[in-house]
Write an enzyme that holds these catalytic residues in place. Structure first.
Site, short mmCIF file in Angstrom:
data_model
loop_
_atom_site.label_atom_id
_atom_site.label_comp_id
_atom_site.label_asym_id
_atom_site.label_seq_id
_atom_site.Cartn_x
_atom_site.Cartn_y
_atom_site.Cartn_z
CG HIS A 42 32.42 35.14 59.26
ND1 HIS A 42 31.69 34.38 58.38
CD2 HIS A 42 32.03 34.75 60.50
CE1 HIS A 42 30.89 33.57 59.07
NE2 HIS A 42 31.08 33.78 60.35
CG HIS A 74 26.98 35.55 59.18
ND1 HIS A 74 27.79 35.87 60.24
CD2 HIS A 74 27.64 35.93 58.07
CE1 HIS A 74 28.91 36.42 59.79
NE2 HIS A 74 28.85 36.47 58.48
CB CYS A 96 22.60 40.93 55.68
SG CYS A 96 22.51 41.75 54.08
CG HIS A 124 28.77 30.63 56.21
ND1 HIS A 124 27.75 31.52 56.49
CD2 HIS A 124 29.84 31.38 55.86
CE1 HIS A 124 28.19 32.75 56.31
NE2 HIS A 124 29.47 32.70 55.94
CD GLU A 126 23.78 33.41 53.86
OE1 GLU A 126 24.75 34.19 53.86
OE2 GLU A 126 23.13 33.14 52.84
CB THR A 163 24.15 35.95 50.57
OG1 THR A 163 24.90 35.74 51.78
CG2 THR A 163 22.68 36.01 50.86
CB CYS A 191 24.20 39.55 48.32
SG CYS A 191 25.92 39.73 48.76
CB SER A 219 36.07 36.39 55.55
OG SER A 219 35.51 36.89 54.36
CB SER A 263 33.37 40.82 56.76
OG SER A 263 34.17 39.77 56.26
S1 SF4 Z 1 27.93 40.08 51.81
FE1 SF4 Z 1 25.86 40.35 50.97
S2 SF4 Z 1 24.53 39.14 52.28
FE2 SF4 Z 1 26.48 39.39 53.38
S3 SF4 Z 1 26.16 41.21 54.63
FE3 SF4 Z 1 27.06 41.92 52.71
S4 SF4 Z 1 25.28 42.49 51.42
FE4 SF4 Z 1 24.54 41.20 53.11
#
Ligand code: SF4
Length: 307
Positions: A42, A74, A96, A124, A126, A163, A191, A219, A263
Site C-alpha cells: 500500500h 497482503h 508476507c 483491507h 489482508e 498483522t 507482526c 496504508s 510500505s
Molecule cells: S507489515 Fe508485517 S505483515 Fe505486513 S509485510 Fe511487513 S512484516 Fe509482513
C-alpha cells in the site's frame, strides 16, 4: 531552528521488501503479461514504479485472463487462488509469511472447532483474504465499540488479528473479549514490524511539537502511526509527498518527529527531507545523524520516484 528526530524504527519492513523483489523478479523472469492483483504494497509511489516498469495492475481477478498473476504482500483468499489456477494463470505469490501465518492459525482454529473473531479493517486486502477462508466461522470485528454488536457465541471462541492493527487497541479488545468469554483463545498475530514501529512512535511523539508520518493514504499501518503520534503530541500528519505539506504547520514548531509506514520506500523519506531543508531550513547535518544510515532497500535498488 527546527530540528528533526527520527523514530527508532521506520519505513520498509522485510515483508514489503520481499514482495517488491519477488514482483520485480516475476517481471524479469516471465515472458508475457505480468499483472499484480490490487496493490503490491500500500504505497502509491511503489505502485507507480511497477506501472512504469510495464507490470499491469488489476482490481479484480476477472480482469486477468493470461500470463502471470502476482499475489500482493497482503495475501489472497483460497477461493480466488483456486480460481486463478483454474484459469491457467502462473502464480507468483508474494504474500508476507506473517500474513500466511494468520491464514494458517485461522484454519487450524476452525478445524479445532472454534468460532474465530478477526480484529481487522473491513476492506483491507489482508482481511478479505483471511475472511475468504471460511464464510461461516469467521466474524469480523472492526472496532472496539463493535464488540457488543457481535453475535453471542456458544462453545469455543478465538480472537485473532490483522498483522498491522494497533498493538494497544488489540490489548483493549482482548481484555474486553476475555471479560465476555473467560476461556477465549487469543492469538496475537500483530507482526513484529508493526509492533516495533508503533512502540518507536509511542517513545518519540511525546517529546515532539509535531510528527510527520510518511506513507500513502491507502496504508493502514501509516494511519495507525499518525493516530498514535496525535494522541501523544496533538499534531501529526500523514503525508505521501512534499505537495501534501501545509508549511504553516511548522509555525511555532521546534522539534519535528519523522516516521514512515512499513510500505514507505526510502526515496519518499528522502524527498520529504529535501523539501524540509529547502522550505523551512531544517539543518539536516545538525539533526538526527541516522538520516545518513537510512538506506534504499537492498533488493531492488533502481526503484526511483515516479516522475
Ligand atoms: S507489515 Fe508485517 S505483515 Fe505486513 S509485510 Fe511487513 S512484516 Fe509482513
Amino acid at each position: 531552528m527546527i530540528q528533526i528526530f527520527f523514530a527508532k524504527e521506520l519505513g520498509f519492513c522485510w515483508g514489503v521488501e520481499r514482495a517488491i523483489n519477488l514482483a520485480a523478479k516475476a517481471k524479469n523472469d516471465h515472458p508475457g503479461e505480468v499483472t499484480i492483483l490490487k496493490e503490491i504494497v500500500h504505497n502509491r509511489q511503489v505502485v507507480d514504479f511497477f506501472k512504469q516498469k510495464g507490470v499491469g495492475q488489476a482490481e479484480s481477478l476477472d480482469r486477468i485472463d493470461t500470463g502471470t498473476l502476482v499475489i500482493s504482500a497482503h495475501g489472497l483468499s483460497p477461493r480466488l487462488k483456486k480460481e486463478a489456477l483454474a484459469k491457467g494463470l502462473r502464480i507468483v505469490d508474494t504474500t508476507c509469511p506473517l500474513v500466511e501465518n494468520v491464514h494458517i492459525f485461522t484454519r487450524q482454529l476452525i478445524n479445532d472447532g472454534y468460532k474465530v473473531i478477526l480484529y481487522g479493517e473491513p476492506e483491507h486486502d489482508e482481511v478479505m483474504g483471511v475472511m475468504g477462508i471460511d464464510g461461516k466461522n469467521i466474524h469480523l470485528l472492526a472496532e472496539y465499540d463493535d464488540i457488543d454488536k457481535l453475535p453471542k457465541f456458544e462453545g469455543k471462541v478465538a480472537l485473532i488479528t490483522q498483522t498491522t492493527r494497533g498493538v494497544r487497541a488489540f490489548e483493549q479488545v482482548s481484555a474486553r473479549m476475555k471479560e465476555i468469554y473467560p476461556d477465549i483463545k487469543i492469538v496475537n498475530t500483530i507482526c513484529d514490524a508493526t509492533d516495533k514501529r508503533q512502540h518507536a512512535i509511542h517513545d518519540l511523539a511525546p517529546n515532539m511539537d509535531m510528527v510527520l508520518v510518511i506513507g500513502s493514504l491507502s496504508s493502514g499501518n501509516s494511519h495507525r502511526l499518525r493516530d498514535i503520534a496525535k494522541q501523544h503530541c496533538g499534531k501529526a500528519h500523514l503525508i505521501d509527498s512534499p505537495e501534501d505539506i501545509d508549511w504553516s504547520w511548522f509555525d511555532s514548531c521546534r522539534k519535528v518527529g519523522i516516521t514512515a509506514g512499513a510500505s514507505t520506500p526510502s526515496f519518499s523519506v528522502e524527498q520529504i527531507l529535501k523539501a524540509l531543508h529547502e522550505k523551512v531550513g531544517i539543518d539536516l547535518a545538525n539533526s538526527d545523524a541516522r538520516i545518513f544510515e537510512y538506506k534504499s532497500f537492498a533488493g531492488y535498488r533502481d526503484v526511483q520516484p515516479a516522475s
